[in-house]
Design a protein around this motif. Structure first.
Motif, mmCIF file in Angstrom:
data_model
loop_
_atom_site.group_PDB
_atom_site.id
_atom_site.type_symbol
_atom_site.label_atom_id
_atom_site.label_comp_id
_atom_site.label_asym_id
_atom_site.label_seq_id
_atom_site.Cartn_x
_atom_site.Cartn_y
_atom_site.Cartn_z
ATOM 1 N N UNK A 208 0.849 -1.189 0.000
ATOM 2 C CA UNK A 208 0.000 0.000 0.000
ATOM 3 C C UNK A 208 0.884 1.238 0.000
ATOM 4 N N UNK A 209 0.893 1.970 -1.102
ATOM 5 C CA UNK A 209 1.761 3.135 -1.269
ATOM 6 C C UNK A 209 0.961 4.421 -1.102
ATOM 7 N N UNK A 210 1.421 5.257 -0.171
ATOM 8 C CA UNK A 210 0.794 6.558 0.035
ATOM 9 C C UNK A 210 1.725 7.685 -0.377
ATOM 10 N N UNK A 211 1.151 8.711 -0.993
ATOM 11 C CA UNK A 211 1.964 9.870 -1.382
ATOM 12 C C UNK A 211 1.312 11.162 -0.894
ATOM 13 N N UNK A 212 2.153 12.146 -0.682
ATOM 14 C CA UNK A 212 1.708 13.480 -0.284
ATOM 15 C C UNK A 212 1.911 14.410 -1.479
ATOM 16 N N UNK A 213 0.825 14.952 -1.995
ATOM 17 C CA UNK A 213 0.881 15.839 -3.159
ATOM 18 C C UNK A 213 0.691 17.286 -2.705
ATOM 19 N N UNK A 214 1.681 18.123 -2.979
ATOM 20 C CA UNK A 214 1.553 19.556 -2.742
ATOM 21 C C UNK A 214 1.263 20.217 -4.083
ATOM 22 N N UNK A 215 0.129 20.880 -4.183
ATOM 23 C CA UNK A 215 -0.324 21.421 -5.461
ATOM 24 C C UNK A 215 0.009 22.901 -5.557
ATOM 25 N N UNK A 216 0.819 23.237 -6.548
ATOM 26 C CA UNK A 216 1.143 24.633 -6.808
ATOM 27 C C UNK A 216 0.096 25.232 -7.746
ATOM 28 N N UNK A 217 -0.158 26.540 -7.637
ATOM 29 C CA UNK A 217 -1.206 27.161 -8.460
ATOM 30 C C UNK A 217 -1.042 26.914 -9.951
ATOM 31 N N UNK A 218 0.177 27.050 -10.443
ATOM 32 C CA UNK A 218 0.388 26.951 -11.883
ATOM 33 C C UNK A 218 0.217 25.526 -12.410
ATOM 34 N N UNK A 219 0.357 24.520 -11.513
ATOM 35 C CA UNK A 219 0.216 23.126 -11.926
ATOM 36 C C UNK A 219 -1.130 22.508 -11.554
ATOM 37 N N UNK A 220 -2.018 23.267 -10.929
ATOM 38 C CA UNK A 220 -3.258 22.660 -10.433
ATOM 39 C C UNK A 220 -4.142 22.135 -11.563
ATOM 40 N N UNK A 221 -3.968 22.637 -12.766
ATOM 41 C CA UNK A 221 -4.783 22.171 -13.897
ATOM 42 C C UNK A 221 -4.491 20.722 -14.262
#
Length: 403
Positions: A208-221
């Motif tokens: 079971x692999x978990x990841x933490x995604x930090x979303x930057x404004x320019x990449x949110x699309x």
């Protein structure tokens, strides 16, 4: 001995700025104690007072090192000075404190954090075994977690993590185009390929692999496509959050929310036993304002200073904001802990802004980055939280209609 100085200690600890050196000097001169014995006396009195006034502490973040081998553009710890590492003796003291302050709670949580915690792998191994030994003596169990950038994982480390049941959360912000934009090494090179290679290695031992995604404004699309493809590449659990301390325009906020809605619809339309998105599953109305920071969770820096959480610690690690104490004397800053637990200031601010019925104040650190205060809510975070609740209500209604 404790009774004689309990009132003096209590009066000092409830002051706006506890004068610990003065307190120690009074006790040492009156009782003719050495510094170590004085520390133990203050620790004992402080522990009893905390136990009677506040909830048990059941979770701790250990900042094993301030150093990191990456240079992520949005890192909230980039202002932490130097590359110092937590020594064994301070790490052990932190574990002792966690066990003492947990009172009757039998299940405790330790999170290895940094910087990049694997840069201090030897201490991580030492403290894992020390915590297992000490918790067993007190009939308590430990859940171990680690947040890592994933670049330093190798087969030997993965096998150790697996054998000691240390759950690993890897920071991955999306596919290569998204991840490599902001998560670079010191030479400016993207890290996605290295991380993905190590994720596959980790999956052999931790399915079971978990990841933490930090979303930057320019990449949110790209959020929807990134999650779908990462799931198809073997990722099972996603912790998704917008980057803090950066500017979000109305347009990028709307784009982020539309991506969340699209993702939400996909997630609930086709339930999968091997997939979990925390931001959708863990929407709740807490019975208290604020969060668990300083309430049931604490963070310990490399020098043994105690902060409410790692994010607050990183705001200024040389002059801690809302400092709670240290591993030698315990949680001595009662005013700060009281403010975090009662959270009356944050409640008042939410009422003033007309959001107290629907919001519980959010993340203290996010509040500080936007407003300059832990106790004035971030409207950006409020808007994101409101949108998640709206999505939840919308799809719960659809479920009821369908059923």
């Amino acid at each position: 001995m404790e009774d004689k100085f309990s009132d003096l200690v209590q009066q000092n600890l409830f002051s706006e700025s506890p004068d610990i050196p003065y307190l120690k000097s009074i006790i040492e001169s009156n009782l003719e104690l050495n510094s170590e014995d004085t520390n133990e006396l203050i620790y004992s009195i402080t522990l009893k007072l905390n136990s009677s006034l506040f909830p048990p502490v059941t979770g701790i973040e250990l900042i094993l090192t301030e150093g990191c081998n990456l240079a992520c553009s949005y890192c909230f710890e980039k202002d932490m000075a130097g590359h110092s590492k937590m020594p064994r003796n301070i790490a052990a003291k932190a574990i002792d404190l966690l066990i003492d302050y947990s009172n009757d709670c039998s299940e405790l949580h330790i999170t290895y954090f940094g910087g990049e915690p694997l840069l201090n792998y030897s201490v991580m191994r030492y403290i894992t075994e020390y915590a297992q030994e000490q918790s067993s003596l007190r009939n308590k169990s430990i859940n171990f977690n680690m947040t890592t950038n994933g670049t330093l994982l190798n087969r030997s480390i993965v096998e150790y993590l697996s054998s000691n049941k240390i759950k690993v959360l890897v920071s991955v912000d999306g596919l290569r185009r998204t991840h490599d934009k902001h998560r670079k090494d010191k030479n400016g090179n993207g890290t996605f390929d290295r991380v993905y290679k190590n994720l596959k290695l980790l999956k052999e031992k931790q399915p079971w692999i978990g990841i933490k995604m930090t979303i930057m404004p320019i990449e949110c699309k790209y959020l929807f496509d990134d999650v779908i493809n990462l799931y198809n590449m073997g990722v099972n659990q996603f912790l998704i959050g917008p980057a803090t301390g950066v500017s979000w325009s109305a347009q990028t906020i709307n784009t982020y929310l539309s991506q969340l809605e699209k993702l939400y619809e996909w997630y609930f339309s086709y339930p999968r036993s091997d997939l979990r998105i925390n931001e959708f599953d863990e929407i709740e109305n807490k019975p208290f304002f604020g969060c668990h920071a300083g309430r049931t969770n604490i963070a310990v820096g490399i020098d043994g200073q105690i902060s409410p959480c790692s994010k607050i610690l990183a705001i200024n690690n040389t002059n801690l904001l809302s400092k709670l104490g240290n591993v030698y004397l315990g949680l001595t800053n009662f005013k700060n802990r009281l403010r975090l637990n009662e959270c009356s200031e944050l409640h008042v601010e939410c009422e003033r802004m007309g959001i107290s019925e629907e919001y519980r104040g959010g993340c203290y650190a996010s509040n500080y980055y936007e407003t300059g205060s832990l106790f004035i809510p971030s409207m950006k975070d409020h808007n994101f939280d409101k949108a998640r609740h709206s999505l939840s209500e919308k799809f719960q209604q659809l479920k009821r209609i369908t059923n």
